[in-house]
Design a protein around this motif. Structure first.
Motif, PDB file in Angstrom:
ATOM      1  N   PRO A 127     -22.500  29.587  16.842  1.00 18.51           N
ATOM      2  CA  PRO A 127     -21.240  29.602  17.579  1.00 18.51           C
ATOM      3  C   PRO A 127     -20.347  28.364  17.381  1.00 18.51           C
ATOM      4  N   ARG A 128     -20.903  27.176  17.323  1.00 17.90           N
ATOM      5  CA  ARG A 128     -20.081  25.960  17.179  1.00 17.90           C
ATOM      6  C   ARG A 128     -20.669  25.082  16.058  1.00 17.90           C
ATOM      7  N   PRO A 129     -20.557  25.529  14.813  1.00 17.98           N
ATOM      8  CA  PRO A 129     -21.238  24.833  13.720  1.00 17.98           C
ATOM      9  C   PRO A 129     -20.623  23.487  13.341  1.00 17.98           C
ATOM     10  N   PHE A 130     -19.424  23.188  13.839  1.00 20.92           N
ATOM     11  CA  PHE A 130     -18.736  21.938  13.468  1.00 20.92           C
ATOM     12  C   PHE A 130     -18.863  20.864  14.547  1.00 20.92           C
ATOM     13  N   ASN A 131     -19.646  21.153  15.590  1.00 20.70           N
ATOM     14  CA  ASN A 131     -19.783  20.226  16.713  1.00 20.70           C
ATOM     15  C   ASN A 131     -21.161  19.594  16.739  1.00 20.70           C
ATOM     16  N   ARG A 132     -21.203  18.291  16.879  1.00 18.10           N
ATOM     17  CA  ARG A 132     -22.502  17.609  16.916  1.00 18.10           C
ATOM     18  C   ARG A 132     -23.293  17.954  18.165  1.00 18.10           C
ATOM     19  N   GLU A 133     -22.658  18.545  19.160  1.00 18.53           N
ATOM     20  CA  GLU A 133     -23.371  19.001  20.353  1.00 18.53           C
ATOM     21  C   GLU A 133     -24.233  20.230  20.060  1.00 18.53           C
TER      22      GLU A 133
ATOM     23  N   LEU B 223     -27.160  21.137  18.831  1.00 17.37           N
ATOM     24  CA  LEU B 223     -28.300  20.247  18.610  1.00 17.37           C
ATOM     25  C   LEU B 223     -29.220  20.646  17.460  1.00 17.37           C
ATOM     26  N   ALA B 224     -29.255  21.917  17.110  1.00 17.50           N
ATOM     27  CA  ALA B 224     -30.116  22.329  15.996  1.00 17.50           C
ATOM     28  C   ALA B 224     -29.570  21.822  14.666  1.00 17.50           C
ATOM     29  N   GLY B 225     -28.262  21.601  14.603  1.00 15.93           N
ATOM     30  CA  GLY B 225     -27.632  21.119  13.382  1.00 15.93           C
ATOM     31  C   GLY B 225     -26.141  21.355  13.414  1.00 15.93           C
ATOM     32  N   HIS B 226     -25.440  20.791  12.451  1.00 18.37           N
ATOM     33  CA  HIS B 226     -23.987  20.910  12.397  1.00 18.37           C
ATOM     34  C   HIS B 226     -23.477  20.496  11.020  1.00 18.37           C
ATOM     35  N   PHE B 227     -22.242  20.925  10.743  1.00 16.33           N
ATOM     36  CA  PHE B 227     -21.608  20.557   9.480  1.00 16.33           C
ATOM     37  C   PHE B 227     -21.146  19.107   9.524  1.00 16.33           C
ATOM     38  N   THR B 228     -21.243  18.464   8.367  1.00 22.34           N
ATOM     39  CA  THR B 228     -20.693  17.130   8.156  1.00 22.34           C
ATOM     40  C   THR B 228     -19.869  17.189   6.865  1.00 22.34           C
ATOM     41  N   GLY B 229     -19.017  16.198   6.689  1.00 19.08           N
ATOM     42  CA  GLY B 229     -18.202  16.119   5.475  1.00 19.08           C
ATOM     43  C   GLY B 229     -18.397  14.774   4.806  1.00 19.08           C
ATOM     44  N   SER B 230     -18.567  14.777   3.486  1.00 23.49           N
ATOM     45  CA  SER B 230     -18.782  13.541   2.742  1.00 23.49           C
ATOM     46  C   SER B 230     -17.863  13.458   1.532  1.00 23.49           C
ATOM     47  N   ALA B 231     -17.698  12.218   1.051  1.00 26.15           N
ATOM     48  CA  ALA B 231     -16.814  11.948  -0.080  1.00 26.15           C
ATOM     49  C   ALA B 231     -17.595  11.375  -1.259  1.00 26.15           C
TER      50      ALA B 231
END
Length: 179
Positions: free
Chosen positions: A35-41, A43-51
């Motif tokens: 449901p909220r894959p872009f939120n660090r809340e 808790l099982a995991g979330h998307f991050t962005g790197s350069a």
């Protein structure tokens, strides 16, 4: 009718080019099923962005010696609700290096799903890291922030061949050299 997320199409284009990478489908499922894959809340995991932050001539990459992890890594971080992960990668590159005049190249460059160990109140969880090429178009004088012990430009060829290079950094170096 709900339109598919633009990232779903980006994952599909990435899969066409890098079909041998196992985690591609895990990223697409995470985007679709959580449901909220872009939120660090989440808790099982979330998307991050790197350069993958390369010099204008493409010969060097700027890495940070990460304070918490004690390893040389690319700049990046949490999406904090932002579903435009290329924008997240650019923001993190600017914040963590102090560089300006950065340009994000279109398309996903690399995907890396990795486990983050439990720390304090935060349980162990997955980072679904979506990586973009960011090019330093201006001055290359950097300023480290509190998240890093050091910053340094590294020759991409060295990262591709050095036996002690982090596996994901080596993979990106090899991809960059093969472009």
């Amino acid at each position: 009718m709900t339109l598919p997320h633009p990232l779903a199409d980006a994952f599909h284009r990435y899969a066409e080019r890098w079909s041998d990478e196992a985690d591609i489908h895990a990223f697409a499922r995470w985007l679709h099923d959580v449901p909220r894959p872009f939120n660090r809340e989440t808790l099982a995991g979330h998307f991050t962005g790197s350069a993958w932050l390369v010099s204008d001539d493409g010969e060097r990459v700027l890495l940070m010696h990460h304070r918490k992890l004690g390893r040389w890594l690319q700049p990046g971080g949490h999406a904090d609700g932002d579903d435009d992960l290329s924008r997240v990668a650019l923001r993190e590159a600017e914040e963590e290096t102090g560089l300006v005049d950065l340009e994000v190249l279109p398309g996903i460059f690399d995907l890396d799903r990795h486990r983050i160990p439990a720390r304090g109140h935060e349980p162990a969880h997955w980072h679904y890291d979506v990586r973009y090429v960011v090019v330093a178009r201006g001055a290359e004088t950097f300023v480290a922030n509190e998240e890093s012990l050091a910053l340094a430009w590294h020759p991409v060829r060295d990262l591709a061949t050095a036996p002690d290079t982090d596996e994901s950094l080596r993979r990106m170096a090899v991809k960059w050299l093969a472009r």
